[in-house]
Write an enzyme that holds these catalytic residues in place. Structure first.
Site, PDB file in Angstrom:
ATOM      1  N   ASP A  55      36.073  30.793  41.311  1.00  0.00           N
ATOM      2  CA  ASP A  55      37.022  29.749  40.897  1.00  0.00           C
ATOM      3  C   ASP A  55      36.412  28.351  40.754  1.00  0.00           C
ATOM      4  OD1 ASP A  55      38.896  31.716  40.963  1.00  0.00           O
ATOM      5  OD2 ASP A  55      39.957  31.000  42.721  1.00  0.00           O
ATOM      6  N   GLY A  61      37.488  36.816  47.890  1.00  0.00           N
ATOM      7  CA  GLY A  61      37.167  37.571  46.671  1.00  0.00           C
ATOM      8  C   GLY A  61      35.661  37.666  46.464  1.00  0.00           C
ATOM      9  N   MET A 108      41.232  33.928  35.301  1.00  0.00           N
ATOM     10  CA  MET A 108      41.524  33.737  36.725  1.00  0.00           C
ATOM     11  C   MET A 108      41.416  32.269  37.143  1.00  0.00           C
ATOM     12  SD  MET A 108      40.055  36.960  38.821  1.00  0.00           S
ATOM     13  CE  MET A 108      41.102  38.381  39.103  1.00  0.00           C
ATOM     14  N   ARG A 114      46.291  36.277  14.008  1.00  0.00           N
ATOM     15  CA  ARG A 114      47.174  36.351  15.179  1.00  0.00           C
ATOM     16  C   ARG A 114      46.973  35.175  16.124  1.00  0.00           C
ATOM     17  NH1 ARG A 114      46.510  42.722  16.707  1.00  0.00           N
ATOM     18  NH2 ARG A 114      48.111  43.490  15.301  1.00  0.00           N
TER      19      ARG A 114
HETATM   20  O1  F6P Z   1      39.615  33.472  44.320  1.00  0.00           O
HETATM   21  C1  F6P Z   1      39.055  34.338  43.395  1.00  0.00           C
HETATM   22  C2  F6P Z   1      40.120  35.087  42.640  1.00  0.00           C
HETATM   23  O2  F6P Z   1      39.491  35.930  41.701  1.00  0.00           O
HETATM   24  C3  F6P Z   1      41.178  34.220  41.964  1.00  0.00           C
HETATM   25  O3  F6P Z   1      40.729  33.663  40.762  1.00  0.00           O
HETATM   26  C4  F6P Z   1      42.287  35.224  41.813  1.00  0.00           C
HETATM   27  O4  F6P Z   1      43.532  34.584  41.719  1.00  0.00           O
HETATM   28  C5  F6P Z   1      42.206  36.007  43.080  1.00  0.00           C
HETATM   29  O5  F6P Z   1      40.862  35.905  43.519  1.00  0.00           O
HETATM   30  C6  F6P Z   1      42.591  37.442  42.951  1.00  0.00           C
HETATM   31  O6  F6P Z   1      42.479  38.036  44.204  1.00  0.00           O
HETATM   32  P1  F6P Z   1      42.546  39.590  44.469  1.00  0.00           P
HETATM   33  O7  F6P Z   1      41.290  40.220  43.931  1.00  0.00           O
HETATM   34  O8  F6P Z   1      42.644  39.723  45.948  1.00  0.00           O
HETATM   35  O9  F6P Z   1      43.736  40.107  43.735  1.00  0.00           O
END
Ligand code: F6P
Length: 327
Positions: free
Chosen positions: A132, A15, A174, A167
């Site tokens: 992450d 990512g 993520m 609310r």
């Molecule tokens: O590892 C980084 C991350 O953004 C995670 O937090 C998330 O679960 C994942 O990548 C999402 O991946 P993609 O962009 O391939 O859907």
């Protein structure tokens, strides 16, 4: 003795994360300073397999320190997971006379580099690039600080609506296997509850916290949920809570990829610059098969095996503090 390393390739993988460009810039400029030839591989391991390798000059990385994403593009390569794909990648590197690689990415990126090193003895240095923050061997990963700041800004906006309408908001951030983004976002945004994969939490416990809040005349509540929570994402948890607790009208927001892009914060630019510089200096000193990180303000190299197989502990004592502050 002169270093045998003359031609280095750099790539980003997995990512994208804000600050990757700052790291690429630091690698290219440091390598150029040492009269090395530096190449960029586009689309990560996928580009290595396919030979997408081009010379980078110092001006190619001008004007990118502030840009999110990665100018080298990135990918999650299936081909590189196969022995045939890795053989092809090796041949591409040999064809271009590349002596060493700097890989910027997460755990999967390090795993690929380690396998490649074991099979071909090819020198690699890893740089921790993932929002992450789930990599052992560094206090922070490149992109984490920006992602948390972006998520907090989003939660601040949601707070206005939660307050105005009384609310209950379930906000998913993520972090596939890890709760760092959720924990730091929760603390920084003053959330009432934070649900992390690292800490068992039942729906009943959450309902109890919400009921206690309501008794104390808490008029709205914000619950931050890490996407990898075993009870499910924010929607699943909101649905489960709704059946037991109807004091507030509840809403769900998934921040999603909004928290992956954007201009890197000062902290990420500085971290990326230090690590990019350290990676080249490390290679020249003969360090390889290791990941660079910063621990207690100092650059540290950690063997890939250790970085991959150790879990960076999440400060769950901060979770207890957050619960007190969120009362
Ligand atoms: O590892 C980084 C991350 O953004 C995670 O937090 C998330 O679960 C994942 O990548 C999402 O991946 P993609 O962009 O391939 O859907």
């Amino acid at each position: 003795m002169a270093s045998p390393i003359k031609r280095i390739a750099v790539f980003t993988s997995g990512g994208d994360a804000p600050g990757m460009n700052a790291a690429i810039r630091a690698v290219v400029r440091t390598a150029t300073f040492h009269d090395l030839h530096i190449y960029g591989i586009s689309q990560g391991y996928e580009g290595m397999v396919n030979g997408y390798i081009e010379r980078l000059e110092t001006r190619d990385v001008a004007n990118i320190i502030h840009r999110g994403g990665t100018i080298l593009k990135t990918a999650r390569s299936e081909a590189f997971k196969t022995p045939e794909g890795r053989k092809q990648a090796y041949e591409q590197l040999v064809a271009q006379d590349i002596d060493a690689c700097i890989a910027i990415g997460g755990n999967g990126t390090y795993t690929g580099a380690l396998t490649f090193y074991q099979e071909y003895g090819f020198p690699f240095i890893g740089l921790p690039g993932t929002i992450d923050n789930d990599l052992y061997g560094t206090d922070y990963t490149i992109g984490f600080d920006t992602a948390v700041n972006t998520a907090i800004e989003a939660v601040d906006r949601i707070r206005d609506t939660a307050d105005s309408h009384n609310r209950l908001f379930f906000i998913e951030v993520m972090g596939r296997h890890s709760g760092f983004i959720a924990l730091y976002t929760g603390i920084g945004s003053g959330a009432g509850s934070i649900l992390l994969p690292e800490k068992e939490h039942t729906v009943q416990e959450l309902v109890k916290v919400l009921k206690n809040g309501a008794k104390r005349k808490k008029m709205f509540s914000l619950v931050i949920v890490a996407e990898g929570h075993p009870l499910g994402g924010a929607q699943a948890i909101a649905d489960a809570v709704k059946n037991e607790f109807d004091y507030y009208e509840s809403k769900v927001t998934i921040i999603g990829h909004l928290q992956r892009g954007g201009s890197p914060t000062a902290a990420d630019r500085i971290l990326a610059s230090r690590l990019g510089h350290a990676a080249v200096e490390g290679l020249l000193k003969g360090i390889h098969n290791q990941a660079a990180g910063i621990v207690n303000q100092e650059v540290r190299f950690t063997p890939f095996e250790e970085a991959i197989h150790n879990v960076k502990p999440l400060e769950t004592d901060l979770l207890e503090m957050a619960e007190i502050l969120g009362l």
